[in-house]
Design a protein around this motif. Sequence first.
Motif, PDB file in Angstrom:
ATOM      1  N   ARG A   1     -10.935   7.006   6.542  1.00  0.00           N
ATOM      2  CA  ARG A   1     -11.472   7.559   7.789  1.00  0.00           C
ATOM      3  C   ARG A   1     -10.628   8.713   8.301  1.00  0.00           C
ATOM      4  O   ARG A   1     -11.121   9.598   9.009  1.00  0.00           O
ATOM      5  N   TYR A   2      -9.345   8.704   7.938  1.00  0.00           N
ATOM      6  CA  TYR A   2      -8.472   9.799   8.339  1.00  0.00           C
ATOM      7  C   TYR A   2      -8.339  10.869   7.239  1.00  0.00           C
ATOM      8  O   TYR A   2      -7.446  11.713   7.298  1.00  0.00           O
ATOM      9  N   ASN A   3      -9.240  10.807   6.247  1.00  0.00           N
ATOM     10  CA  ASN A   3      -9.196  11.751   5.120  1.00  0.00           C
ATOM     11  C   ASN A   3      -7.835  11.718   4.428  1.00  0.00           C
ATOM     12  O   ASN A   3      -7.282  12.757   4.057  1.00  0.00           O
ATOM     13  N   GLY A   4      -7.315  10.506   4.258  1.00  0.00           N
ATOM     14  CA  GLY A   4      -6.022  10.334   3.612  1.00  0.00           C
ATOM     15  C   GLY A   4      -6.162  10.005   2.137  1.00  0.00           C
ATOM     16  O   GLY A   4      -7.237  10.144   1.539  1.00  0.00           O
ATOM     17  N   SER A   5      -5.074   9.551   1.540  1.00  0.00           N
ATOM     18  CA  SER A   5      -5.036   9.213   0.118  1.00  0.00           C
ATOM     19  C   SER A   5      -4.551   7.780  -0.051  1.00  0.00           C
ATOM     20  O   SER A   5      -3.594   7.357   0.620  1.00  0.00           O
ATOM     21  N   ILE A   6      -5.187   7.052  -0.974  1.00  0.00           N
ATOM     22  CA  ILE A   6      -4.763   5.678  -1.260  1.00  0.00           C
ATOM     23  C   ILE A   6      -3.635   5.641  -2.278  1.00  0.00           C
ATOM     24  O   ILE A   6      -3.120   4.572  -2.597  1.00  0.00           O
TER      25      ILE A   6
ATOM     26  N   GLY B   1      -3.649 -13.594  -3.670  1.00  0.00           N
ATOM     27  CA  GLY B   1      -5.030 -13.596  -4.125  1.00  0.00           C
ATOM     28  C   GLY B   1      -5.950 -12.780  -3.232  1.00  0.00           C
ATOM     29  O   GLY B   1      -7.075 -12.455  -3.635  1.00  0.00           O
ATOM     30  N   ARG B   2      -5.492 -12.453  -2.044  1.00  0.00           N
ATOM     31  CA  ARG B   2      -6.288 -11.640  -1.123  1.00  0.00           C
ATOM     32  C   ARG B   2      -5.924 -10.161  -1.202  1.00  0.00           C
ATOM     33  O   ARG B   2      -6.291  -9.378  -0.328  1.00  0.00           O
ATOM     34  N   TRP B   3      -5.193  -9.779  -2.259  1.00  0.00           N
ATOM     35  CA  TRP B   3      -4.690  -8.403  -2.396  1.00  0.00           C
ATOM     36  C   TRP B   3      -5.820  -7.381  -2.248  1.00  0.00           C
ATOM     37  O   TRP B   3      -5.741  -6.443  -1.456  1.00  0.00           O
ATOM     38  N   ARG B   4      -6.884  -7.538  -3.034  1.00  0.00           N
ATOM     39  CA  ARG B   4      -7.974  -6.562  -3.013  1.00  0.00           C
ATOM     40  C   ARG B   4      -8.661  -6.527  -1.646  1.00  0.00           C
ATOM     41  O   ARG B   4      -9.043  -5.457  -1.157  1.00  0.00           O
ATOM     42  N   GLU B   5      -8.829  -7.685  -1.057  1.00  0.00           N
ATOM     43  CA  GLU B   5      -9.459  -7.762   0.258  1.00  0.00           C
ATOM     44  C   GLU B   5      -8.653  -6.982   1.299  1.00  0.00           C
ATOM     45  O   GLU B   5      -9.206  -6.187   2.081  1.00  0.00           O
ATOM     46  N   VAL B   6      -7.349  -7.215   1.316  1.00  0.00           N
ATOM     47  CA  VAL B   6      -6.493  -6.541   2.296  1.00  0.00           C
ATOM     48  C   VAL B   6      -6.402  -5.049   1.974  1.00  0.00           C
ATOM     49  O   VAL B   6      -6.418  -4.201   2.884  1.00  0.00           O
ATOM     50  N   ASN B   7      -6.299  -4.706   0.685  1.00  0.00           N
ATOM     51  CA  ASN B   7      -6.324  -3.296   0.301  1.00  0.00           C
ATOM     52  C   ASN B   7      -7.554  -2.599   0.863  1.00  0.00           C
ATOM     53  O   ASN B   7      -7.476  -1.484   1.389  1.00  0.00           O
ATOM     54  N   ALA B   8      -8.708  -3.251   0.724  1.00  0.00           N
ATOM     55  CA  ALA B   8      -9.949  -2.639   1.183  1.00  0.00           C
ATOM     56  C   ALA B   8      -9.912  -2.380   2.686  1.00  0.00           C
ATOM     57  O   ALA B   8     -10.409  -1.338   3.158  1.00  0.00           O
ATOM     58  N   ILE B   9      -9.316  -3.289   3.439  1.00  0.00           N
ATOM     59  CA  ILE B   9      -9.215  -3.115   4.897  1.00  0.00           C
ATOM     60  C   ILE B   9      -8.347  -1.902   5.230  1.00  0.00           C
ATOM     61  O   ILE B   9      -8.739  -1.033   6.028  1.00  0.00           O
ATOM     62  N   VAL B  10      -7.170  -1.832   4.618  1.00  0.00           N
ATOM     63  CA  VAL B  10      -6.245  -0.742   4.916  1.00  0.00           C
ATOM     64  C   VAL B  10      -6.782   0.590   4.393  1.00  0.00           C
ATOM     65  O   VAL B  10      -6.742   1.617   5.092  1.00  0.00           O
ATOM     66  N   HIS B  11      -7.303   0.579   3.185  1.00  0.00           N
ATOM     67  CA  HIS B  11      -7.758   1.821   2.583  1.00  0.00           C
ATOM     68  C   HIS B  11      -8.980   2.395   3.299  1.00  0.00           C
ATOM     69  O   HIS B  11      -9.172   3.620   3.339  1.00  0.00           O
ATOM     70  N   ALA B  12      -9.805   1.541   3.868  1.00  0.00           N
ATOM     71  CA  ALA B  12     -10.953   2.037   4.633  1.00  0.00           C
ATOM     72  C   ALA B  12     -10.487   2.875   5.822  1.00  0.00           C
ATOM     73  O   ALA B  12     -11.090   3.913   6.149  1.00  0.00           O
ATOM     74  N   ILE B  13      -9.412   2.440   6.450  1.00  0.00           N
ATOM     75  CA  ILE B  13      -8.855   3.203   7.569  1.00  0.00           C
ATOM     76  C   ILE B  13      -8.239   4.504   7.062  1.00  0.00           C
ATOM     77  O   ILE B  13      -8.392   5.572   7.681  1.00  0.00           O
ATOM     78  N   VAL B  14      -7.564   4.437   5.929  1.00  0.00           N
ATOM     79  CA  VAL B  14      -7.001   5.648   5.324  1.00  0.00           C
ATOM     80  C   VAL B  14      -8.101   6.669   5.055  1.00  0.00           C
ATOM     81  O   VAL B  14      -7.963   7.862   5.365  1.00  0.00           O
TER      82      VAL B  14
ATOM     83  N   HIS C   1       0.851  -1.174   0.000  1.00  0.00           N
ATOM     84  CA  HIS C   1       0.000   0.000   0.000  1.00  0.00           C
ATOM     85  C   HIS C   1       0.898   1.239   0.000  1.00  0.00           C
ATOM     86  O   HIS C   1       1.895   1.287   0.725  1.00  0.00           O
ATOM     87  N   ASP C   2       0.526   2.213  -0.806  1.00  0.00           N
ATOM     88  CA  ASP C   2       1.222   3.507  -0.848  1.00  0.00           C
ATOM     89  C   ASP C   2       0.191   4.554  -0.440  1.00  0.00           C
ATOM     90  O   ASP C   2      -0.557   5.048  -1.273  1.00  0.00           O
ATOM     91  N   VAL C   3       0.136   4.848   0.859  1.00  0.00           N
ATOM     92  CA  VAL C   3      -0.939   5.689   1.378  1.00  0.00           C
ATOM     93  C   VAL C   3      -0.367   6.899   2.103  1.00  0.00           C
ATOM     94  O   VAL C   3       0.815   6.933   2.472  1.00  0.00           O
ATOM     95  N   SER C   4      -1.227   7.874   2.302  1.00  0.00           N
ATOM     96  CA  SER C   4      -0.835   9.016   3.127  1.00  0.00           C
ATOM     97  C   SER C   4      -2.003   9.421   4.009  1.00  0.00           C
ATOM     98  O   SER C   4      -3.172   9.331   3.602  1.00  0.00           O
ATOM     99  N   VAL C   5      -1.674   9.832   5.209  1.00  0.00           N
ATOM    100  CA  VAL C   5      -2.641  10.376   6.157  1.00  0.00           C
ATOM    101  C   VAL C   5      -2.014  11.639   6.744  1.00  0.00           C
ATOM    102  O   VAL C   5      -0.802  11.869   6.602  1.00  0.00           O
ATOM    103  N   PRO C   6      -2.801  12.496   7.401  1.00  0.00           N
ATOM    104  CA  PRO C   6      -2.185  13.642   8.059  1.00  0.00           C
ATOM    105  C   PRO C   6      -1.058  13.188   8.979  1.00  0.00           C
ATOM    106  O   PRO C   6      -1.177  12.153   9.649  1.00  0.00           O
ATOM    107  N   VAL C   7       0.023  13.942   9.007  1.00  0.00           N
ATOM    108  CA  VAL C   7       1.211  13.531   9.766  1.00  0.00           C
ATOM    109  C   VAL C   7       0.855  13.188  11.207  1.00  0.00           C
ATOM    110  O   VAL C   7       1.320  12.176  11.757  1.00  0.00           O
ATOM    111  N   SER C   8       0.023  13.996  11.826  1.00  0.00           N
ATOM    112  CA  SER C   8      -0.317  13.766  13.233  1.00  0.00           C
ATOM    113  C   SER C   8      -1.118  12.483  13.436  1.00  0.00           C
ATOM    114  O   SER C   8      -1.219  11.978  14.560  1.00  0.00           O
TER     115      SER C   8
END
Length: 485
Positions: free
Chosen positions: A424-429, A409-422, A352-359
Motif C-alpha cells: 500500500r505504501y509502494n514499498g518492497s518485500i 507455521g503462521r509465517w505465510r499468514e503473517v507475511n501476507a499481513i505485513v506485506h499488504a501494508i508494504v 520481514h525484510d521490507v522497505s517503504v519510502p523513508v517518510s
Amino acid sequence: MSQAGYPSELMARFVAIVGVANAVTETSGIAAYLTENRGLYHGASPLVLKPASTAEVSAILALASETGTPIVPAGGRTGLVGGQVPRDGGQDIVLSLERMNRIREVDAVANVIVADGGCILADIQKAAEEIDRLFPLSLGSEGSCRIGGNLSTNAGGTAVLAYGNVRQLCLGLEVVLPTGEIWDGLRRLKKDNSGYDLRDLFIGAEGTLGVITGAVLRLHPRPLGHQVAFAGLKSPEDALALFERAANLCGTALTGFELMPRIGVDFTTRHIPGVRDPLENPHAWYALIDISTSDSADTASVMVQALLEQGFEDGLIEDAVIAASQAQAAALWHMRESMSDAQKPEGGSIKHDVSVPVSAVPAFMREAEIAVMAAVPGARICGFGHLGDGNIHYNISQPVGADKAEFIGRWREVNAIVHAIVHRYNGSISAEHGVGQLKRDELIGSRPAIETELMNRIKRAFDPAGIMNPGKVTGQMTGTPVGQL
C-alpha cells in the motif's frame, strides 16, 4: 547409477574437473550445504564441487548445460531466503566458491580492488584498510559471507545511506554463463555508456543467470573523523524528524541512521554477552547515529554535538550518549547488529525484510503493529533497521509461552499481513536479503505480468537449459535433468 539417479560416469566427469579432494560426496560432508541459517529450508544434493578457478567453473557449467544438470551456486551460505539451498529432490549439484578466495589486485591510485567471487567480505575490508582505503559494505555476517553472494543479492548493510548498496560499489564483473562461456567485464570505468549494462543484470540475480567469479570493487578514502551517538526517543515520528535534521546538518557525512525499539534493546542486553544498555533509563525507541567526515575528527565531533543539541531543543531526544572511543562506537553497533540473533532465545521469530519510502516508515510501523497484534495477540514486535533508507527488518517474536512450531507455521499468514501494508505504501518485500525461495511466489503474484514475463525472457536468454539455481526468484526452469530423463 549413482546418487539421485545420475549415471556414475556423469558424476565422475564433474568430480574430475575439480579433483577428488575438492568434491564432497559423503552425506555427512554435504549436509552443511543443505540448509539456511534459520532452518526454514532443507534440500538434498548428491555432490558439492569446489572449483579453484574461473576455468574450472566454466568447465562445470558447460558440462551441466550439456547434460541438463541443475547447479546451485554457494558462497558463504549466510543468506536468509533459501537462495543458496538446493531443492528437495536431490538433483541439484552445489557449486561452492569457497576456494576462489584470492584478492587479485589492489590499486590505491584508481581506488579499486579486484577480487575473486569467493573472497570473504572481511578480507576485502582488511585489504582496503592496508592501503588506507575503505570498502564500506558492512554486514553482521561479514566474517563469513562472500562477495559473490553479496553481489548476487545486491546486499545493503549498514552504510547504504552514505555509500549505496553493493551495486553502487561495483565497477565490473567476471561471470561464467550457464553455457560455460566466460564474460570478462572486469572494467574499472566510472563512466561507460556503451550499450546495455550487463553488470546490473547479474547483480541481484541470485545466481540464476550465471556465477560471479570476480569483481572490480570501488574503494573510498578512509574517514578522518568518526562519531557515533545513541539517543532515546518517544516514537518513530520523532526519529524521522531527527533524521531530517541530521540529513540537513551533516549531509554526506551522515553514514548511518538506525531505528530500534525498546524490546530489541531488552533482547540484546538479555542474550548477547557484553551488551549493556547505553542509557540510564529505558526509552520506547532509539536512534543510532553514525557520522564520518573526510577532513578531521573535530568536524565529526562538532556535527554530532550540534545535532544532539538541536534534538534536545526541539523535544525529539529524551536522552543521549556519544561514544567516547572507537571501542564504544563498535559496542553500540554490535548491539544493533546483534538484534536479530538476540531474538532466537525468545522462541520462534517471523521475519520481514521490507522497505517503504523513508517518510512513510512511522505510518508503516504503526499500521503493521495494529494488524499483527490483531492477528497474533501477545506477539512481540521487534521492528528495527535502516531508517535512513527506509529498510526495516520487521521481526515478530512469538508470544511468551506459545508453541514455537505452531507460531512458525503462521509465517505465510503473517507475511501476507505485513506485506499488504508494504504494498500500500509502494514499498518492497525484499529490501536487501533477496527473493530466493522464501518470496518467490509472492514476487510473481504481486508484480505486473509484463515485469515477471520480462524477467523470464531474460532467464531463458541467459540459461536456455534452465540449469542455474532453479526454483529461485522467478521459479522458472526450462531444462530437464539427466537423472529425470
